[in-house]
Design a protein around this motif. Structure first.
Motif, PDB file in Angstrom:
ATOM      1  N   PRO A  33       1.025  -1.052  -0.217  1.00 38.46           N
ATOM      2  CA  PRO A  33       0.013  -0.045   0.076  1.00 38.46           C
ATOM      3  C   PRO A  33       1.028   1.186  -0.075  1.00 38.46           C
ATOM      4  O   PRO A  33       1.683   1.485   0.851  1.00 38.46           O
ATOM      5  N   CYS A  34       0.649   2.001  -0.799  1.00 33.97           N
ATOM      6  CA  CYS A  34       1.606   3.327  -0.982  1.00 33.97           C
ATOM      7  C   CYS A  34       0.754   4.426  -0.094  1.00 33.97           C
ATOM      8  O   CYS A  34      -0.597   4.331   0.073  1.00 33.97           O
ATOM      9  N   GLY A  75       9.013  -2.650  -2.051  1.00 30.13           N
ATOM     10  CA  GLY A  75       7.814  -1.798  -2.092  1.00 30.13           C
ATOM     11  C   GLY A  75       7.721  -0.782  -1.101  1.00 30.13           C
ATOM     12  O   GLY A  75       7.109   0.305  -1.291  1.00 30.13           O
ATOM     13  N   MET A  76       8.259  -1.234   0.168  1.00 37.55           N
ATOM     14  CA  MET A  76       8.023  -0.490   1.258  1.00 37.55           C
ATOM     15  C   MET A  76       8.797   0.916   1.092  1.00 37.55           C
ATOM     16  O   MET A  76       8.496   1.983   1.883  1.00 37.55           O
ATOM     17  N   GLY A  77      10.000   0.910   0.629  1.00 38.02           N
ATOM     18  CA  GLY A  77      10.571   2.101   0.332  1.00 38.02           C
ATOM     19  C   GLY A  77      10.466   2.755  -0.776  1.00 38.02           C
ATOM     20  O   GLY A  77      10.025   2.155  -1.877  1.00 38.02           O
ATOM     21  N   SER A  78      10.848   3.928  -0.972  1.00 36.47           N
ATOM     22  CA  SER A  78      10.724   4.730  -2.294  1.00 36.47           C
ATOM     23  C   SER A  78      12.009   4.451  -3.095  1.00 36.47           C
ATOM     24  O   SER A  78      11.816   4.645  -4.473  1.00 36.47           O
ATOM     25  N   ARG A  79      12.816   4.071  -2.875  1.00 36.74           N
ATOM     26  CA  ARG A  79      14.341   3.734  -3.467  1.00 36.74           C
ATOM     27  C   ARG A  79      14.771   2.277  -3.163  1.00 36.74           C
ATOM     28  O   ARG A  79      15.166   2.162  -1.876  1.00 36.74           O
ATOM     29  N   THR A  80      15.222   1.680  -4.215  1.00 37.22           N
ATOM     30  CA  THR A  80      16.014   0.319  -3.863  1.00 37.22           C
ATOM     31  C   THR A  80      17.349   0.165  -4.895  1.00 37.22           C
ATOM     32  O   THR A  80      17.068   0.883  -5.854  1.00 37.22           O
TER      33      THR A  80
END
Length: 117
Positions: A33-34, A75-80
């Motif tokens: 979920p965003c 998906g929990m972070g905005s950058r991987t």
């Protein structure tokens, strides 16, 4: 927004069946979920996402469960970067193996309180 599961819900057999996944307007999987506002009740919801939904998915399709865990973590972070992707992959493998062990009567892990470093 997440969907709600009920007692009458059909079995979780693929990532699309998880309440915390969705599809965007182009049909791409949204793995987490965003823009979650983050309220106290989310703690129990987060536990249920794993203990109920991922555990059921793992019992029906371990590869899909592995992918759900891996993509949810990233998906929990905005950058991987490859660092986060590698860590998420290892965590997903370990979690999927742990779920298999629990289905085969392994005892659940309960952390102990620790005040040290």
């Amino acid at each position: 927004m997440t969907r709600t599961r009920t007692a009458q819900s059909s079995p979780i057999t693929c990532r699309d069946d998880l309440t915390f996944t969705s599809r965007d307007d182009c049909g791409r999987m949204v793995n987490w979920p965003c823009n979650n506002a983050g309220v106290a009740a989310d703690w129990e919801k987060g536990l249920a996402f794993f203990d109920d939904e991922i555990a059921e998915l793992s019992a029906n399709n371990e590869t899909a469960a592995y992918e759900a865990i891996r993509f949810a973590i990233t998906g929990m972070g905005s950058r991987t970067t490859n660092l986060e992707r590698g860590f998420a992959e290892a965590m997903a493998k370990a979690a999927t193996l742990g779920l298999r062990a629990m289905r085969n009567t392994a005892e659940r892990f309960t952390p102990i309180d620790f005040d040290g470093e």
